[in-house]
Design a protein around this motif. Structure first.
Motif, PDB file in Angstrom:
ATOM      1  N   ARG A   1      -7.034   1.613 -15.228  1.00 35.96           N
ATOM      2  CA  ARG A   1      -7.330   2.780 -14.378  1.00 35.96           C
ATOM      3  C   ARG A   1      -7.309   2.398 -12.902  1.00 35.96           C
ATOM      4  N   ASP A   2      -7.917   1.269 -12.582  1.00 38.17           N
ATOM      5  CA  ASP A   2      -7.935   0.811 -11.194  1.00 38.17           C
ATOM      6  C   ASP A   2      -6.524   0.526 -10.688  1.00 38.17           C
ATOM      7  N   ALA A   3      -5.713  -0.131 -11.518  1.00 37.25           N
ATOM      8  CA  ALA A   3      -4.342  -0.454 -11.106  1.00 37.25           C
ATOM      9  C   ALA A   3      -3.526   0.814 -10.868  1.00 37.25           C
ATOM     10  N   LEU A   4      -3.668   1.824 -11.747  1.00 39.40           N
ATOM     11  CA  LEU A   4      -2.905   3.059 -11.580  1.00 39.40           C
ATOM     12  C   LEU A   4      -3.354   3.824 -10.337  1.00 39.40           C
ATOM     13  N   ALA A   5      -4.641   3.796 -10.057  1.00 39.45           N
ATOM     14  CA  ALA A   5      -5.136   4.460  -8.847  1.00 39.45           C
ATOM     15  C   ALA A   5      -4.522   3.820  -7.611  1.00 39.45           C
ATOM     16  N   ARG A   6      -4.447   2.490  -7.592  1.00 39.69           N
ATOM     17  CA  ARG A   6      -3.875   1.802  -6.439  1.00 39.69           C
ATOM     18  C   ARG A   6      -2.367   2.014  -6.357  1.00 39.69           C
ATOM     19  N   LEU A   7      -1.697   2.017  -7.496  1.00 36.79           N
ATOM     20  CA  LEU A   7      -0.250   2.244  -7.482  1.00 36.79           C
ATOM     21  C   LEU A   7       0.084   3.648  -7.005  1.00 36.79           C
ATOM     22  N   SER A   8      -0.651   4.642  -7.483  1.00 40.98           N
ATOM     23  CA  SER A   8      -0.337   6.022  -7.108  1.00 40.98           C
ATOM     24  C   SER A   8      -0.623   6.299  -5.640  1.00 40.98           C
ATOM     25  N   ALA A   9      -1.425   5.429  -5.002  1.00 40.00           N
ATOM     26  CA  ALA A   9      -1.719   5.578  -3.574  1.00 40.00           C
ATOM     27  C   ALA A   9      -0.782   4.738  -2.703  1.00 40.00           C
ATOM     28  N   ALA A  10       0.038   3.888  -3.327  1.00 45.20           N
ATOM     29  CA  ALA A  10       0.925   3.015  -2.563  1.00 45.20           C
ATOM     30  C   ALA A  10       2.124   3.796  -2.031  1.00 45.20           C
TER      31      ALA A  10
ATOM     32  N   GLU B   1      -0.977  -4.775  -6.080  1.00 48.38           N
ATOM     33  CA  GLU B   1      -1.223  -5.603  -4.894  1.00 48.38           C
ATOM     34  C   GLU B   1       0.053  -5.843  -4.113  1.00 48.38           C
ATOM     35  N   ALA B   2       1.126  -6.177  -4.836  1.00 47.09           N
ATOM     36  CA  ALA B   2       2.391  -6.460  -4.152  1.00 47.09           C
ATOM     37  C   ALA B   2       2.959  -5.211  -3.498  1.00 47.09           C
ATOM     38  N   ARG B   3       2.844  -4.068  -4.194  1.00 49.15           N
ATOM     39  CA  ARG B   3       3.409  -2.825  -3.674  1.00 49.15           C
ATOM     40  C   ARG B   3       2.679  -2.369  -2.412  1.00 49.15           C
ATOM     41  N   ALA B   4       1.383  -2.660  -2.350  1.00 42.89           N
ATOM     42  CA  ALA B   4       0.599  -2.271  -1.175  1.00 42.89           C
ATOM     43  C   ALA B   4       0.631  -3.328  -0.081  1.00 42.89           C
ATOM     44  N   GLY B   5       1.294  -4.449  -0.366  1.00 40.33           N
ATOM     45  CA  GLY B   5       1.376  -5.511   0.636  1.00 40.33           C
ATOM     46  C   GLY B   5       0.073  -6.248   0.830  1.00 40.33           C
TER      47      GLY B   5
END
Length: 260
Positions: free
Chosen positions: A49-58, A255-259
């Motif tokens: 869930r945490d990973a998807l939240a961060r990906l969808s905000a990237a 992490e990589a997608r958000a730099g």
């Protein structure tokens, strides 16, 4: 663990992270959430869930859940909120919800036949311990996770014969302890294709754990990333052991997608 070498999946995650426009499309049950005996109790692992939240905000990144569940049930088990940024494709791609939009009501020209066959299937499996019928938007599924092997086989054979006789044009699918029938013929491959086209994604990462996910995995293009979760035959180039291992990979991708 992973198919091929750890280096290969590391390279795949790096490739996905550098996409111009990335689509992360994922099955739900067994992929983001452990399989459970009561399907409506399934929930994403917290790390997923945490990973998807961060990906969808990237930036330039879209996330979609692609499931055999009905859109209504997928929204419930994924705990979708009104401001969710995650796309949903339910009923193997026959139903869609996109952030900020209302889900369209697709016509169901075979509703009467669907109700009649589901009623009859319930009668057939009524005395089979652990077997039950799940009514779906465009068909129904026979669940046998809690049945013994012989009883499950008998139930499946009887329901198979029913649909083969009454609705031979329906699509038949098998999965982990489920046999599904639907009047609609869309698959997860068409769901991923529609999402790619709508969102303008040049790279797709798709992960799934079941037979129905192989359609989507087989449809991926050169440069995409396909991941099989768990065991079983697969066309995917990569494999992880379970939903927990996939969640770790998705976290690294976020992490990589958000730099970070």
């Amino acid at each position: 663990m992973s198919a091929g070498s750890p280096r290969a999946i590391d390279e795949a995650i790096t490739r996905a992270s550098s996409a111009r426009r990335l689509l992360v499309a994922l099955d739900f049950d067994g992929t983001l959430a452990p399989l459970v005996d009561e399907p409506m109790e399934a929930r994403m692992l917290p790390a997923a869930r945490d990973a998807l939240a961060r990906l969808s905000a990237a930036p330039d990144t879209e996330v979609a859940l692609v499931s055999g569940r009905t859109l209504e049930h997928l929204a419930e088990i994924s705990e979708r909120t009104a401001d969710s940024r995650i796309h949903l494709a339910g009923s193997h791609g026959a139903e869609f919800w996109h952030p900020g939009e209302n889900a369209p009501e697709d016509a169901d020209d075979e509703a009467e036949l669907r109700h009649r066959l589901a009623d009859r299937a319930e009668e057939i499996v009524g005395d089979v311990d652990g077997a039950w019928i799940e009514r779906k938007r465009f068909g129904f599924g026979l669940h046998t996770r809690l049945s013994d092997r012989d009883a499950a086989a008998r139930a499946a054979a009887a329901v198979d014969e029913l649909v083969r006789t009454e609705a031979p044009h329906w699509r038949r699918r098998t999965g982990q302890d489920i046999l599904e029938f639907a009047s609609r013929h869309e698959g997860k491959d068409s769901a991923v294709r529609r999402l790619r086209e709508r969102l303008g994604s040049d790279v797709v990462l798709f992960a799934g754990d079941d037979v129905t996910d192989e359609d989507a995995l087989a449809s991926l293009r050169p440069g995409d990333v396909g991941i099989r979760v768990g065991g079983g035959e697969t066309v995917a180039d990569h494999r992880v052991a379970d939903a927990a291992e996939l969640a770790v990979l998705l976290g690294r991708l976020a992490e990589a997608r958000a730099g970070e």
